[in-house]
Design a protein around this motif. Structure first.
Motif, PDB file in Angstrom:
ATOM      1  N   LEU A  76     -11.673   0.624   3.435  1.00 63.98           N
ATOM      2  CA  LEU A  76     -10.389   0.264   2.834  1.00 63.98           C
ATOM      3  C   LEU A  76      -9.244   1.064   3.455  1.00 63.98           C
ATOM      4  N   PHE A  77      -9.444   2.360   3.642  1.00 64.36           N
ATOM      5  CA  PHE A  77      -8.380   3.215   4.181  1.00 64.36           C
ATOM      6  C   PHE A  77      -8.116   2.937   5.659  1.00 64.36           C
ATOM      7  N   ASN A  78      -9.158   2.624   6.410  1.00 66.19           N
ATOM      8  CA  ASN A  78      -9.002   2.466   7.858  1.00 66.19           C
ATOM      9  C   ASN A  78      -8.674   1.045   8.301  1.00 66.19           C
ATOM     10  N   GLU A  79      -9.111   0.057   7.528  1.00 69.10           N
ATOM     11  CA  GLU A  79      -9.015  -1.320   7.988  1.00 69.10           C
ATOM     12  C   GLU A  79      -7.974  -2.164   7.251  1.00 69.10           C
ATOM     13  N   ILE A  80      -7.790  -1.933   5.972  1.00 65.70           N
ATOM     14  CA  ILE A  80      -6.929  -2.827   5.198  1.00 65.70           C
ATOM     15  C   ILE A  80      -5.455  -2.496   5.421  1.00 65.70           C
ATOM     16  N   ILE A 117       0.864  -1.185   0.000  1.00 65.45           N
ATOM     17  CA  ILE A 117       0.000   0.000   0.000  1.00 65.45           C
ATOM     18  C   ILE A 117       0.899   1.232   0.000  1.00 65.45           C
ATOM     19  N   ALA A 118       0.591   2.208  -0.840  1.00 67.14           N
ATOM     20  CA  ALA A 118       1.390   3.432  -0.880  1.00 67.14           C
ATOM     21  C   ALA A 118       0.473   4.626  -1.084  1.00 67.14           C
ATOM     22  N   ASN A 119       0.758   5.715  -0.388  1.00 72.08           N
ATOM     23  CA  ASN A 119       0.009   6.954  -0.598  1.00 72.08           C
ATOM     24  C   ASN A 119       0.469   7.605  -1.897  1.00 72.08           C
ATOM     25  N   GLU A 120      -0.480   7.905  -2.772  1.00 75.56           N
ATOM     26  CA  GLU A 120      -0.161   8.622  -4.005  1.00 75.56           C
ATOM     27  C   GLU A 120      -0.368  10.118  -3.809  1.00 75.56           C
ATOM     28  N   THR A 121      -1.449  10.498  -3.133  1.00 73.96           N
ATOM     29  CA  THR A 121      -1.685  11.879  -2.728  1.00 73.96           C
ATOM     30  C   THR A 121      -2.204  11.837  -1.297  1.00 73.96           C
ATOM     31  N   SER A 122      -2.635  13.001  -0.794  1.00 78.47           N
ATOM     32  CA  SER A 122      -3.115  13.050   0.593  1.00 78.47           C
ATOM     33  C   SER A 122      -4.379  12.226   0.801  1.00 78.47           C
ATOM     34  N   ASN A 123      -5.160  12.005  -0.254  1.00 81.21           N
ATOM     35  CA  ASN A 123      -6.401  11.244  -0.095  1.00 81.21           C
ATOM     36  C   ASN A 123      -6.546  10.120  -1.124  1.00 81.21           C
ATOM     37  N   THR A 124      -5.428   9.713  -1.708  1.00 83.42           N
ATOM     38  CA  THR A 124      -5.458   8.643  -2.708  1.00 83.42           C
ATOM     39  C   THR A 124      -4.363   7.635  -2.410  1.00 83.42           C
ATOM     40  N   ARG A 125      -4.722   6.351  -2.478  1.00 88.38           N
ATOM     41  CA  ARG A 125      -3.755   5.289  -2.194  1.00 88.38           C
ATOM     42  C   ARG A 125      -3.686   4.292  -3.339  1.00 88.38           C
ATOM     43  N   VAL A 172      -5.911   2.103  -7.776  1.00 84.86           N
ATOM     44  CA  VAL A 172      -5.694   3.418  -7.173  1.00 84.86           C
ATOM     45  C   VAL A 172      -7.062   3.928  -6.727  1.00 84.86           C
ATOM     46  N   ILE A 173      -7.173   4.247  -5.422  1.00 85.98           N
ATOM     47  CA  ILE A 173      -8.480   4.508  -4.814  1.00 85.98           C
ATOM     48  C   ILE A 173      -8.434   5.830  -4.058  1.00 85.98           C
ATOM     49  N   VAL A 174      -9.452   6.662  -4.289  1.00 85.53           N
ATOM     50  CA  VAL A 174      -9.556   7.942  -3.586  1.00 85.53           C
ATOM     51  C   VAL A 174     -10.521   7.785  -2.413  1.00 85.53           C
ATOM     52  N   LEU A 175     -10.184   8.392  -1.294  1.00 83.56           N
ATOM     53  CA  LEU A 175     -11.040   8.371  -0.110  1.00 83.56           C
ATOM     54  C   LEU A 175     -12.194   9.347  -0.321  1.00 83.56           C
ATOM     55  N   LEU A 176     -13.399   8.825  -0.403  1.00 83.00           N
ATOM     56  CA  LEU A 176     -14.577   9.661  -0.613  1.00 83.00           C
ATOM     57  C   LEU A 176     -15.188  10.051   0.726  1.00 83.00           C
ATOM     58  N   GLU A 177     -15.486  11.311   0.882  1.00 83.49           N
ATOM     59  CA  GLU A 177     -16.091  11.772   2.130  1.00 83.49           C
ATOM     60  C   GLU A 177     -17.440  11.086   2.322  1.00 83.49           C
ATOM     61  N   HIS A 189     -16.509   6.245 -26.087  1.00 84.35           N
ATOM     62  CA  HIS A 189     -16.624   5.120 -25.161  1.00 84.35           C
ATOM     63  C   HIS A 189     -16.470   5.673 -23.752  1.00 84.35           C
ATOM     64  N   GLN A 190     -17.236   5.150 -22.803  1.00 91.64           N
ATOM     65  CA  GLN A 190     -17.227   5.737 -21.466  1.00 91.64           C
ATOM     66  C   GLN A 190     -17.186   4.694 -20.370  1.00 91.64           C
ATOM     67  N   GLU A 191     -16.591   5.097 -19.249  1.00 90.13           N
ATOM     68  CA  GLU A 191     -16.612   4.327 -18.003  1.00 90.13           C
ATOM     69  C   GLU A 191     -16.971   5.318 -16.915  1.00 90.13           C
ATOM     70  N   LEU A 192     -18.141   5.145 -16.322  1.00 88.35           N
ATOM     71  CA  LEU A 192     -18.671   6.106 -15.370  1.00 88.35           C
ATOM     72  C   LEU A 192     -18.259   5.744 -13.949  1.00 88.35           C
ATOM     73  N   TYR A 193     -17.827   6.760 -13.197  1.00 89.26           N
ATOM     74  CA  TYR A 193     -17.507   6.566 -11.782  1.00 89.26           C
ATOM     75  C   TYR A 193     -18.616   7.148 -10.931  1.00 89.26           C
ATOM     76  N   GLY A 194     -18.936   6.456  -9.857  1.00 92.40           N
ATOM     77  CA  GLY A 194     -19.902   6.992  -8.919  1.00 92.40           C
ATOM     78  C   GLY A 194     -21.342   6.756  -9.345  1.00 92.40           C
TER      79      GLY A 194
END
Length: 256
Positions: A87-91, A14-22, A74-79, A251-256
């Motif tokens: 994932l951020f707190n437990e894994i 696990i590595a931090n890529e930004t302050s809220n992305t791992r 690569v996963i961003v922490l969503l408020e 072509h699209q891939e929708l997030y959220g």
């Protein structure tokens, strides 16, 4: 078509890529090689709800097929997001994750016979990082590749140094980041500010003029791949079609 079975993966790094992305590297012990097509995703089953449908979260694979049994997310922490908070707190490194995949048809065209526009925001860059490296690693015949990445601040940039170095080595690949909440004069190097839309519009207009001369109304053929939040994708689809491109080129891939 039956669904793929659930598998168990082991989080090996696990590595931090930004302050809220791992970045999470996941090994699949039961296979020698985890095979997938660039652009595909995996679905995680997280212990965050009793109902299966509310436990599942899907993430594009950010790495490229390399013959190993490891893939990267690569996963961003969503408020307020139950899945990313868990994932951020437990894994931790060494923990197991239940997943299904690879899944999805958001994959490269065959053949790549026209320019590729990869347009994304935030962690929507994941499938395009995979695609770009795959094309270039295997010397797959291609035209120009434009990876246009939007985020708020320079500190939010994902894989920025890696992709910039790649663009300096390969003339057919252009990495073009833009930052919606930065001021260029605050930095000692040129940065783009604003949103992704004006960038691909300018490139498309310039390319069409070069290709067709006075008859610039004829657009230069291209494929457009969009990945990110709904608002960006909806606006991009409208703007691309306004440039003269057919909906089938998008072509699209929708997030959220």
């Amino acid at each position: 078509m039956s669904l793929l079975p659930w598998q168990t993966g082991k989080v090996i790094r696990i590595a931090n890529e930004t302050s809220n992305t791992r970045r999470y590297w996941i090994e699949v012990p039961d296979v020698q090689a985890f095979d997938f097509e660039p652009g595909q995703f995996v679905t995680l089953d997280l212990p965050i709800h009793e109902k299966p449908a509310r436990r599942q979260r899907s993430y594009s694979i950010a790495s490229w097929p390399d013959g190993t049994n490891v893939f990267e997310l690569v996963i961003v922490l969503l408020e307020g997001g139950a899945g990313t908070t868990w994932l951020f707190n437990e894994i931790k490194e060494g923990d197991a994750l239940t997943f299904r995949g690879p899944l999805g048809k958001f994959t490269l065209p065959q053949p790549i016979d026209r320019d590729l526009f990869f347009i994304c925001t935030g962690t929507g860059i994941a499938p395009f990082r995979s695609m770009a490296h795959h094309i270039l690693n295997h010397n797959i015949s291609h035209q120009n590749i434009y990876l246009i990445f939007g985020c708020r601040k320079l500190t939010d940039s994902l894989y920025g140094t890696e992709l910039q170095e790649l663009s300096e080595k390969v003339t057919s690949f252009q990495y073009i980041p833009t930052f919606s909440r930065e001021v260029p004069e605050n930095y000692n190097h040129l940065i783009r500010t604003g949103y992704v839309h004006s960038i691909y519009e300018d490139i498309c207009r310039a390319n069409s003029t070069q290709a067709n001369g006075a008859d610039a109304a004829l657009v230069k053929p291209a494929y457009f791949y969009l990945c990110g939040w709904k608002n960006m994708i909806d606006e991009a689809k409208q703007r691309i079609q306004a440039l003269g491109y057919d909906r089938k080129a998008i072509h699209q891939e929708l997030y959220g």
